[in-house]
Design an enzyme around this catalytic site. Structure first.
Site, PDB file in Angstrom:
ATOM      1  N   GLU A  67      -0.417  -4.829  -4.199  1.00 29.82           N
ATOM      2  CA  GLU A  67      -1.695  -5.443  -4.519  1.00 29.82           C
ATOM      3  C   GLU A  67      -1.622  -6.496  -5.615  1.00 29.82           C
ATOM      4  OE1 GLU A  67      -4.553  -1.637  -3.486  1.00 29.82           O
ATOM      5  OE2 GLU A  67      -4.041  -1.983  -5.588  1.00 29.82           O
TER       6      GLU A  67
ATOM      7  N   GLU B  22       1.602   0.865  -2.035  1.00 31.37           N
ATOM      8  CA  GLU B  22       0.535   0.005  -2.550  1.00 31.37           C
ATOM      9  C   GLU B  22       1.187  -1.327  -2.885  1.00 31.37           C
ATOM     10  OE1 GLU B  22      -2.531   0.028  -2.559  1.00 31.37           O
ATOM     11  OE2 GLU B  22      -3.383   1.975  -3.036  1.00 31.37           O
TER      12      GLU B  22
ATOM     13  N   HIS C 272     -11.374  -2.312  -3.361  1.00 28.39           N
ATOM     14  CA  HIS C 272     -11.026  -3.557  -2.680  1.00 28.39           C
ATOM     15  C   HIS C 272     -12.303  -4.360  -2.472  1.00 28.39           C
ATOM     16  CE1 HIS C 272      -7.976  -0.595  -1.415  1.00 28.39           C
ATOM     17  NE2 HIS C 272      -7.143  -1.617  -1.492  1.00 28.39           N
TER      18      HIS C 272
ATOM     19  N   HIS D 104      -2.671   0.601   4.270  1.00 24.10           N
ATOM     20  CA  HIS D 104      -1.867   1.443   3.383  1.00 24.10           C
ATOM     21  C   HIS D 104      -0.904   2.295   4.203  1.00 24.10           C
ATOM     22  CE1 HIS D 104      -5.364   0.400   0.848  1.00 24.10           C
ATOM     23  NE2 HIS D 104      -4.406   0.237  -0.048  1.00 24.10           N
TER      24      HIS D 104
ATOM     25  N   CYS E 212     -10.819   2.287  -8.814  1.00 26.74           N
ATOM     26  CA  CYS E 212     -10.217   1.107  -8.187  1.00 26.74           C
ATOM     27  C   CYS E 212     -10.968   0.827  -6.893  1.00 26.74           C
ATOM     28  CB  CYS E 212      -8.748   1.356  -7.846  1.00 26.74           C
ATOM     29  SG  CYS E 212      -7.709   1.716  -9.259  1.00 26.74           S
TER      30      CYS E 212
ATOM     31  N   HIS F 277      -2.324  -7.383  -0.556  1.00 25.80           N
ATOM     32  CA  HIS F 277      -3.764  -7.510  -0.396  1.00 25.80           C
ATOM     33  C   HIS F 277      -4.462  -7.485  -1.756  1.00 25.80           C
ATOM     34  CE1 HIS F 277      -2.956  -3.165  -0.227  1.00 25.80           C
ATOM     35  NE2 HIS F 277      -4.168  -2.992  -0.731  1.00 25.80           N
TER      36      HIS F 277
END
Length: 194
Positions: A118, A116, A71, A27, A69, A34
């Site tokens: 994503e 960000e 990952h 980030h 949120c 990602h």
């Protein structure tokens, strides 16, 4: 005791895995595409849990967002990652975890210039325990009626995360069209990502 390095899954433009990188290095102003996920948690009354990101967060500190949120780790099942992150961030057990926006993708830059970038499938779930947020993750939280959340985001989008602003019209198109949120999200999506 050695510190655990959290890895994120790097993707190509087609969403195929091309490697991993430490989360702490991803980030930045040049954030690589990602894999992530978002989850919207509901209670038995149909209210959605919204959280205010802790001030110490690297990206979008202090803004209101969806429930949580995260990952997925390399080779981690996405639903398992959702359950793991609910516990880590909110001390929360979930039930009825459902994938609702499998192809959600966004790119946004915060006020500090951190990007960000994503592919971020969106889940909805039902709370199966009380919320016990971790202060390093969540500054505060509220259970709100989705019909109240949508106009709040439409009128003050700067107070909410860009991914929430973009997700709500997709999750509630009938309400978003009448609140102005669809236009707000379209304008946010049209801003060039530098």
């Amino acid at each position: 005791m050695p510190q655990h390095t959290e890895l994120v899954v790097l993707l190509d433009d087609d969403g195929e895995t091309i490697g991993t990188a430490p989360k702490a290095t991803v980030h930045t102003r040049d954030t690589a595409l990602h894999l992530a996920f978002s989850c919207h948690v509901f209670d038995a009354q149909g209210r959605i849990l919204v959280t205010r990101r802790a001030i110490g967060k690297l990206t979008w500190p202090g803004v209101w967002t969806n429930s949580f949120c995260g990952h997925p780790a390399p080779d981690e099942d996405m639903r398992e990652a959702v359950h793991r992150r609910a516990e880590q961030e909110l001390g929360l057990e979930l039930e009825s975890v459902e994938l609702v926006l499998p192809d959600f993708r966004y790119r946004a830059t915060d006020a500090a210039g951190v990007v960000e970038n994503e592919i971020c499938p969106v889940f909805r779930a039902v709370a199966a325990s009380p919320v016990d947020p971790r202060p390093e993750e969540v500054g505060e939280y509220q259970w709100v009626d989705p019909e109240q959340l949508i106009p709040a985001v439409a009128h003050t989008p700067w107070a909410f995360s860009p991914w929430l602003t973009l997700q709500l019209p997709l999750l509630y198109p009938e309400h978003a069209a009448h609140s102005g949120l669809a236009e707000t999200a379209a304008a946010a999506a049209a801003v060039p990502a530098a």
